[in-house]
Design an enzyme around this catalytic site. Structure first.
Site, PDB file in Angstrom:
ATOM      1  N   THR A 128       0.817  -1.222   0.000  1.00 32.39           N
ATOM      2  CA  THR A 128       0.000   0.000   0.000  1.00 32.39           C
ATOM      3  C   THR A 128       0.849   1.269   0.000  1.00 32.39           C
ATOM      4  O   THR A 128       1.879   1.334   0.666  1.00 32.39           O
ATOM      5  CB  THR A 128      -0.912   0.008   1.243  1.00 32.39           C
ATOM      6  OG1 THR A 128      -1.759  -1.128   1.180  1.00 32.39           O
ATOM      7  CG2 THR A 128      -1.769   1.259   1.312  1.00 32.39           C
ATOM      8  N   ILE A 159       1.723   0.206   6.955  1.00 30.68           N
ATOM      9  CA  ILE A 159       2.430  -1.082   6.962  1.00 30.68           C
ATOM     10  C   ILE A 159       2.534  -1.625   8.386  1.00 30.68           C
ATOM     11  O   ILE A 159       3.177  -1.024   9.243  1.00 30.68           O
ATOM     12  CB  ILE A 159       3.842  -0.938   6.341  1.00 30.68           C
ATOM     13  CG1 ILE A 159       3.758  -0.265   4.953  1.00 30.68           C
ATOM     14  CG2 ILE A 159       4.528  -2.306   6.259  1.00 30.68           C
ATOM     15  CD1 ILE A 159       2.818  -0.925   3.955  1.00 30.68           C
ATOM     16  N   GLU A 243      -5.004 -13.625   2.326  1.00 26.89           N
ATOM     17  CA  GLU A 243      -5.102 -12.503   3.265  1.00 26.89           C
ATOM     18  C   GLU A 243      -6.564 -12.182   3.579  1.00 26.89           C
ATOM     19  O   GLU A 243      -6.927 -11.896   4.726  1.00 26.89           O
ATOM     20  CB  GLU A 243      -4.403 -11.257   2.706  1.00 26.89           C
ATOM     21  CG  GLU A 243      -4.424 -10.100   3.700  1.00 26.89           C
ATOM     22  CD  GLU A 243      -3.862  -8.784   3.162  1.00 26.89           C
ATOM     23  OE1 GLU A 243      -3.909  -7.789   3.904  1.00 26.89           O
ATOM     24  OE2 GLU A 243      -3.388  -8.747   2.010  1.00 26.89           O
ATOM     25  N   GLN A 337     -23.415  -2.526  23.522  1.00 27.70           N
ATOM     26  CA  GLN A 337     -24.692  -2.013  24.032  1.00 27.70           C
ATOM     27  C   GLN A 337     -25.187  -2.844  25.223  1.00 27.70           C
ATOM     28  O   GLN A 337     -25.730  -2.303  26.181  1.00 27.70           O
ATOM     29  CB  GLN A 337     -25.726  -2.035  22.899  1.00 27.70           C
ATOM     30  CG  GLN A 337     -27.071  -1.431  23.246  1.00 27.70           C
ATOM     31  CD  GLN A 337     -27.017   0.087  23.399  1.00 27.70           C
ATOM     32  OE1 GLN A 337     -26.098   0.731  22.922  1.00 27.70           O
ATOM     33  NE2 GLN A 337     -28.006   0.650  24.091  1.00 27.70           N
TER      34      GLN A 337
END
Length: 390
Positions: A128, A159, A243, A337
């Site tokens: 990325t 990363i 992944e 909740q």
């Protein structure tokens, strides 16, 4: 225990891993969450126990076990309630090391894979970039051949293990003019001149060192190319299925952890003269959450079984991540909740769980991108094929 997927050996492994995590990991989690630094000793302990070698060849110190050992590893890591710690472990063991194992030559495996299995070396995978995450083909980092070296320039971001790892598996463009056909994979030592990293401050995953990494005229030997030049894109795509399934499994496991905690809490918390697990509205909310979690878990196991047999399950793994991460966010939201005001308190597990879970629909391919991939497969009849083994 589901006997279709898990044997007695699997169950024994799960119990020993639970014991190990409770004794060696849980006592340190709050400190690591606060400092954002997981200490080295735990990597070595994981290595000694063989946990990093589950899926890898015996030749390099691995155990070469089936994929359901990995599923157990992932599930139990979600239950120490630190998404960041879990991510540091699985990004090392399954992102960085998957590439070393699949594309690395003998010398790279002997050095990096073997030492990753023992926990002596920590790995990161850097695909990325600041200008594009899921758009892998649009990456700008380049690796230019110069004699017996490559010169890498560019930057990567988000990363995992990006700051404290020893080596980085880097995707870079060797032939920028070829688009996605011009990407290659390299292994880069952290201490190579020109490599620098900045730690990022995140909503959740606080224990893990997520980094932005810069490469400024970084010179690496040509032998650090992994696999063939120009084949990086199919390599990355091939491992993306794994992944995505990992993130799907993580999601059903953390949802299950949240549900177990909430159900236990509800059995003890009283309101209006009875425990709150007697109120129909709350019971039915929990029933829906439990049903959604079970559906994802069952699906994820079946995808894991197919992947273990060597099937190319890119569509199914994409569905796994898309559906399971959304489910986990919704289930954990409801579980918080159920704790009322305590759900919002940091000393109870749900606040951190909610933050950590929120990365699920973002990291490793956003839900929006995943929907487009699924649409291409089911509407446009696009077929994704595995990279050809050389």
């Amino acid at each position: 225990m589901d006997k279709r997927y898990f044997t007695e050996e699997h169950q024994l492994f799960r119990e020993s891993l639970q014991e190990f995590l409770k004794k060696e990991v849980v006592p340190h989690i709050n400190k690591w969450e606060e400092t954002g630094h997981i200490e080295r000793f735990i990597w070595e302990k994981f290595g000694e126990m063989g946990f990093f070698g589950l899926a890898y060849p015996e030749e390099f110190g691995g155990l070469d076990l089936d994929l359901f050992y990995t599923v157990i590893f992932l599930e139990e890591l979600q239950k120490v309630n630190s998404g960041g710690f879990a991510a540091a472990m699985w990004a090392h063991a399954y992102l960085a090391m998957t590439h070393l194992n699949a594309e690395g030559g003998q010398a790279i495996k002997e050095k990096y894979l073997a030492k990753s299995i023992t926990g002596e070396m920590i790995g990161a995978m850097a695909v990325t970039e600041p200008f594009g995450g899921s758009d892998v083909a649009g990456m700008r980092t380049t690796a230019v051949k110069k004699g017996d070296s490559y010169i890498i320039n560019g930057s990567k971001t988000f990363i995992t293990n990006g700051v404290y790892s020893d080596y980085i598996v880097v995707a870079a463009k060797t032939s920028p003019e070829l688009g996605n056909k011009g990407i290659s994979m390299f292994v880069v030592d952290r201490d190579t001149p020109g490599v620098s990293a900045t730690k990022l401050d995140k909503l959740g995953w606080r224990a893990s060192d997520t980094g932005e990494i810069a490469f400024d005229n970084v010179e690496i030997p040509a032998s650090h190319l992994m696999g063939e030049e120009g084949k990086g894109f199919p390599y990355i795509m091939q491992h993306f299925a794994f992944e995505r399934l990992i993130m799907g499994v993580n999601a059903h496991a953390r949802a299950e952890f949240a549900l177990e905690y909430a159900v236990q809490y509800m059995s003890e918390r009283e309101a209006f003269g009875q425990t709150i697990n007697k109120f129909q509205a709350l019971r039915h909310t929990m029933a829906d959450c439990f049903a959604d979690m079970e559906v994802c878990k069952e699906f994820n196991y079946s995808v894991a079984a197919r992947l273990d047999k060597g099937e190319y399950v890119v569509k199914e793994a994409t569905i796994s991540k898309l559906r399971s991460t959304k489910m986990a966010d919704e289930v954990i939201y409801q579980c918080l909740q159920m704790l009322g005001g305590y759900g919002y308190m940091e000393e109870y597990p749900m606040a951190r769980l909610l933050r950590d879970s929120r990365l699920g629909p973002i990291g490793g391919g956003t839900s929006e991108i995943l929907r487009e991939i699924i649409a291409k497969m089911v509407i446009d009849k696009k077929e994704y094929k595995p990279a050809v083994k050389h």
